[in-house]
Scaffold this motif. Structure first.
Motif, PDB file in Angstrom:
ATOM      1  N   LYS A   1    -124.740  29.632  73.313  1.00  0.00           N
ATOM      2  CA  LYS A   1    -125.240  30.915  73.789  1.00  0.00           C
ATOM      3  C   LYS A   1    -125.086  31.081  75.291  1.00  0.00           C
ATOM      4  CE  LYS A   1    -129.379  33.806  73.417  1.00  0.00           C
ATOM      5  NZ  LYS A   1    -130.770  33.854  72.933  1.00  0.00           N
ATOM      6  N   ASN A   2    -125.259  29.994  76.046  1.00  0.00           N
ATOM      7  CA  ASN A   2    -125.238  30.057  77.508  1.00  0.00           C
ATOM      8  C   ASN A   2    -124.319  28.984  78.070  1.00  0.00           C
ATOM      9  OD1 ASN A   2    -127.422  32.086  77.822  1.00  0.00           O
ATOM     10  ND2 ASN A   2    -128.637  30.487  76.874  1.00  0.00           N
ATOM     11  N   LEU A   3    -123.626  29.342  79.112  1.00  0.00           N
ATOM     12  CA  LEU A   3    -122.763  28.396  79.805  1.00  0.00           C
ATOM     13  C   LEU A   3    -123.261  28.262  81.237  1.00  0.00           C
ATOM     14  CD1 LEU A   3    -120.183  26.662  80.061  1.00  0.00           C
ATOM     15  CD2 LEU A   3    -118.991  28.756  80.736  1.00  0.00           C
ATOM     16  N   GLN A   4    -123.523  27.032  81.655  1.00  0.00           N
ATOM     17  CA  GLN A   4    -123.966  26.796  83.028  1.00  0.00           C
ATOM     18  C   GLN A   4    -123.486  25.412  83.435  1.00  0.00           C
ATOM     19  OE1 GLN A   4    -127.962  27.928  83.748  1.00  0.00           O
ATOM     20  NE2 GLN A   4    -128.059  27.085  85.802  1.00  0.00           N
ATOM     21  N   VAL A   5    -122.590  25.345  84.395  1.00  0.00           N
ATOM     22  CA  VAL A   5    -122.014  24.069  84.800  1.00  0.00           C
ATOM     23  C   VAL A   5    -122.075  23.927  86.312  1.00  0.00           C
ATOM     24  CG1 VAL A   5    -120.465  23.925  82.815  1.00  0.00           C
ATOM     25  CG2 VAL A   5    -119.673  25.003  84.926  1.00  0.00           C
ATOM     26  N   SER A   6    -122.101  22.683  86.755  1.00  0.00           N
ATOM     27  CA  SER A   6    -122.072  22.379  88.183  1.00  0.00           C
ATOM     28  C   SER A   6    -121.120  21.218  88.405  1.00  0.00           C
ATOM     29  CB  SER A   6    -123.475  22.015  88.681  1.00  0.00           C
ATOM     30  OG  SER A   6    -123.431  21.564  90.028  1.00  0.00           O
ATOM     31  N   ASN A   7    -120.235  21.366  89.384  1.00  0.00           N
ATOM     32  CA  ASN A   7    -119.315  20.292  89.729  1.00  0.00           C
ATOM     33  C   ASN A   7    -119.297  20.107  91.239  1.00  0.00           C
ATOM     34  OD1 ASN A   7    -117.007  18.519  88.445  1.00  0.00           O
ATOM     35  ND2 ASN A   7    -116.233  19.285  90.389  1.00  0.00           N
ATOM     36  N   LYS A   8    -119.473  18.862  91.693  1.00  0.00           N
ATOM     37  CA  LYS A   8    -119.500  18.558  93.124  1.00  0.00           C
ATOM     38  C   LYS A   8    -118.440  17.505  93.427  1.00  0.00           C
ATOM     39  CE  LYS A   8    -124.460  19.474  93.400  1.00  0.00           C
ATOM     40  NZ  LYS A   8    -125.810  18.914  93.679  1.00  0.00           N
ATOM     41  N   LEU A   9    -117.539  17.854  94.324  1.00  0.00           N
ATOM     42  CA  LEU A   9    -116.506  16.932  94.778  1.00  0.00           C
ATOM     43  C   LEU A   9    -116.877  16.440  96.169  1.00  0.00           C
ATOM     44  CD1 LEU A   9    -113.697  15.615  94.427  1.00  0.00           C
ATOM     45  CD2 LEU A   9    -112.733  17.678  95.485  1.00  0.00           C
ATOM     46  N   ASN A  10    -117.045  15.114  96.317  1.00  0.00           N
ATOM     47  CA  ASN A  10    -117.478  14.517  97.573  1.00  0.00           C
ATOM     48  C   ASN A  10    -116.348  13.713  98.214  1.00  0.00           C
ATOM     49  OD1 ASN A  10    -120.255  15.316  97.050  1.00  0.00           O
ATOM     50  ND2 ASN A  10    -120.288  13.652  95.559  1.00  0.00           N
ATOM     51  N   VAL A  11    -116.219  13.846  99.514  1.00  0.00           N
ATOM     52  CA  VAL A  11    -115.296  13.012 100.294  1.00  0.00           C
ATOM     53  C   VAL A  11    -116.116  12.366 101.399  1.00  0.00           C
ATOM     54  CG1 VAL A  11    -113.245  12.934 101.724  1.00  0.00           C
ATOM     55  CG2 VAL A  11    -113.338  14.512  99.782  1.00  0.00           C
ATOM     56  N   ASP A  12    -116.288  11.038 101.326  1.00  0.00           N
ATOM     57  CA  ASP A  12    -117.068  10.283 102.310  1.00  0.00           C
ATOM     58  C   ASP A  12    -116.115   9.539 103.239  1.00  0.00           C
ATOM     59  OD1 ASP A  12    -119.260  11.162 100.905  1.00  0.00           O
ATOM     60  OD2 ASP A  12    -119.547   9.291  99.815  1.00  0.00           O
ATOM     61  N   TYR A  13    -116.282   9.795 104.537  1.00  0.00           N
ATOM     62  CA  TYR A  13    -115.396   9.190 105.528  1.00  0.00           C
ATOM     63  C   TYR A  13    -116.205   8.332 106.488  1.00  0.00           C
ATOM     64  CZ  TYR A  13    -112.090   8.710 109.380  1.00  0.00           C
ATOM     65  OH  TYR A  13    -111.273   8.200 110.355  1.00  0.00           O
ATOM     66  N   LYS A  14    -115.830   7.071 106.591  1.00  0.00           N
ATOM     67  CA  LYS A  14    -116.512   6.127 107.476  1.00  0.00           C
ATOM     68  C   LYS A  14    -115.905   6.175 108.867  1.00  0.00           C
ATOM     69  CE  LYS A  14    -115.809   1.740 106.846  1.00  0.00           C
ATOM     70  NZ  LYS A  14    -115.813   0.404 106.237  1.00  0.00           N
ATOM     71  N   MET A  15    -116.767   6.326 109.901  1.00  0.00           N
ATOM     72  CA  MET A  15    -116.262   6.414 111.260  1.00  0.00           C
ATOM     73  C   MET A  15    -117.188   5.663 112.212  1.00  0.00           C
ATOM     74  SD  MET A  15    -117.342  10.355 112.164  1.00  0.00           S
ATOM     75  CE  MET A  15    -116.811  10.165 113.866  1.00  0.00           C
ATOM     76  N   LYS A  16    -116.626   5.240 113.343  1.00  0.00           N
ATOM     77  CA  LYS A  16    -117.390   4.539 114.359  1.00  0.00           C
ATOM     78  C   LYS A  16    -117.981   5.534 115.347  1.00  0.00           C
ATOM     79  CE  LYS A  16    -114.868   0.141 114.307  1.00  0.00           C
ATOM     80  NZ  LYS A  16    -114.109  -0.831 115.128  1.00  0.00           N
ATOM     81  N   THR A  17    -119.240   5.332 115.697  1.00  0.00           N
ATOM     82  CA  THR A  17    -119.914   6.156 116.710  1.00  0.00           C
ATOM     83  C   THR A  17    -120.583   5.230 117.714  1.00  0.00           C
ATOM     84  OG1 THR A  17    -122.033   6.265 115.538  1.00  0.00           O
ATOM     85  CG2 THR A  17    -120.371   7.908 114.939  1.00  0.00           C
ATOM     86  N   GLU A  18    -121.248   5.792 118.716  1.00  0.00           N
ATOM     87  CA  GLU A  18    -121.947   4.984 119.710  1.00  0.00           C
ATOM     88  C   GLU A  18    -123.093   4.188 119.087  1.00  0.00           C
ATOM     89  OE1 GLU A  18    -123.213   7.663 122.707  1.00  0.00           O
ATOM     90  OE2 GLU A  18    -121.179   8.037 123.476  1.00  0.00           O
ATOM     91  N   LYS A  19    -123.633   4.684 117.981  1.00  0.00           N
ATOM     92  CA  LYS A  19    -124.735   3.997 117.302  1.00  0.00           C
ATOM     93  C   LYS A  19    -124.258   3.071 116.190  1.00  0.00           C
ATOM     94  CE  LYS A  19    -128.023   7.715 118.197  1.00  0.00           C
ATOM     95  NZ  LYS A  19    -128.982   8.688 117.593  1.00  0.00           N
ATOM     96  N   GLY A  20    -122.947   2.900 116.074  1.00  0.00           N
ATOM     97  CA  GLY A  20    -122.397   2.032 115.032  1.00  0.00           C
ATOM     98  C   GLY A  20    -121.651   2.839 113.993  1.00  0.00           C
TER      99      GLY A  20
END
Length: 266
Positions: free
Chosen positions: A204-223
């Motif tokens: 009767k009802n259609l409800q969907v959620s899709n999340k695409l994540n891109v995690d990027y590791k980087m150096k900063t002054e705090k590590g």
């Protein structure tokens, strides 16, 4: 089919129900962003609108050797208008809890993403305000959904790409009546309290959620820090109380991951 769906859910719940796996890592994240949408809402006139959203998301993720638990809250504020200079505002709150289990497949290639399957709870609520409707300016929907949840993840050196997918199998749905901001039982003498609710399903009802994540590791002054970019698509085709709610949201977000237990931005 309903019985098979319920049995499938119970089967998922039984997996690792007595598991005592230790937590491998735990982290939190906070994201902010914007989005746009197209909506058809038959309880408003006119019924077609384009919208713009500001979105804030907070989540907590806990992982073990073969399981992932996630708890996410999301708040959005929207402005919606159309060519006829008609407009309305809306505010939404979503809460999701997902429990994923690693799929162990024999001779599974190491180059493939890790695949997880599980179950989830999804609270989807929204309040609509249309000031030009002097008699009934407020409308709402309040949906409690039980979902099939899928998750996959792949690491590429400093980048981790993951995808989260929620598909509700059934739920308890409540919303405004056609041309009225109140549920049906407030307006009709012979109506019962339970007529304000409906048990929804994928027929009767259609409800969907899709999340695409891109995690990027980087150096900063705090590590080391991990930045997350997220693209979310949220689609709904909801029939309830003689109303039709059909919308598609596209949301783009950015934020940080915060180490809680032994994550250290790996």
């Amino acid at each position: 089919m309903k019985i098979l769906s319920i049995l499938f859910i119970l089967l998922l719940l039984s997996f690792h129900s007595l598991s005592k796996d230790k937590t491998v890592s735990e982290y939190r994240y906070s994201l902010s962003g914007f989005g746009f949408s197209q909506q058809k809402l038959t309880f408003l006139s006119p019924v077609f609108y384009n919208g713009y959203s500001l979105v804030s998301t907070n989540g907590k993720v806990q992982t073990t050797k073969d399981r992932i638990n996630s708890f996410v809250t999301e708040f959005n504020m929207d402005y919606n208008s159309n060519k006829n200079n008609s407009y309305f505002y809306s505010m939404g709150f979503d809460l999701t809890y997902n429990k994923y289990y690693l799929l162990t497949i024999k001779d599974y290639p190491k180059s493939f993403p890790r695949l997880f399957i599980g179950w989830g709870y999804w609270l989807d609520s929204e309040i609509y305000l249309k000031p030009s409707n002097t008699n009934n300016p407020l409308y709402y929907n309040f949906n409690n959904l039980f979902c099939l949840s899928l998750y996959c993840e792949k690491k590429y050196q400093k980048v981790v790409i993951s995808d989260e997918f929620n598909y509700p199998l059934t739920g308890l749905l409540s919303g405004s009546e056609y041309s009225s901001s109140l549920p049906y039982f407030f307006n009709e003498k012979d109506a019962s309290f339970f007529q304000a609710f409906d048990v929804g399903c994928f027929w009767k009802n259609l409800q969907v959620s899709n999340k695409l994540n891109v995690d990027y590791k980087m150096k900063t002054e705090k590590g080391l820090r991990t930045i997350r970019f997220q693209y979310e698509i949220h689609a709904t085709l909801l029939k309830l109380n003689n109303n039709l709610k059909h919308n598609v949201f596209h949301v783009f977000k950015i934020g940080y991951l915060f180490n809680t237990v032994d994550y250290e931005h790996k």
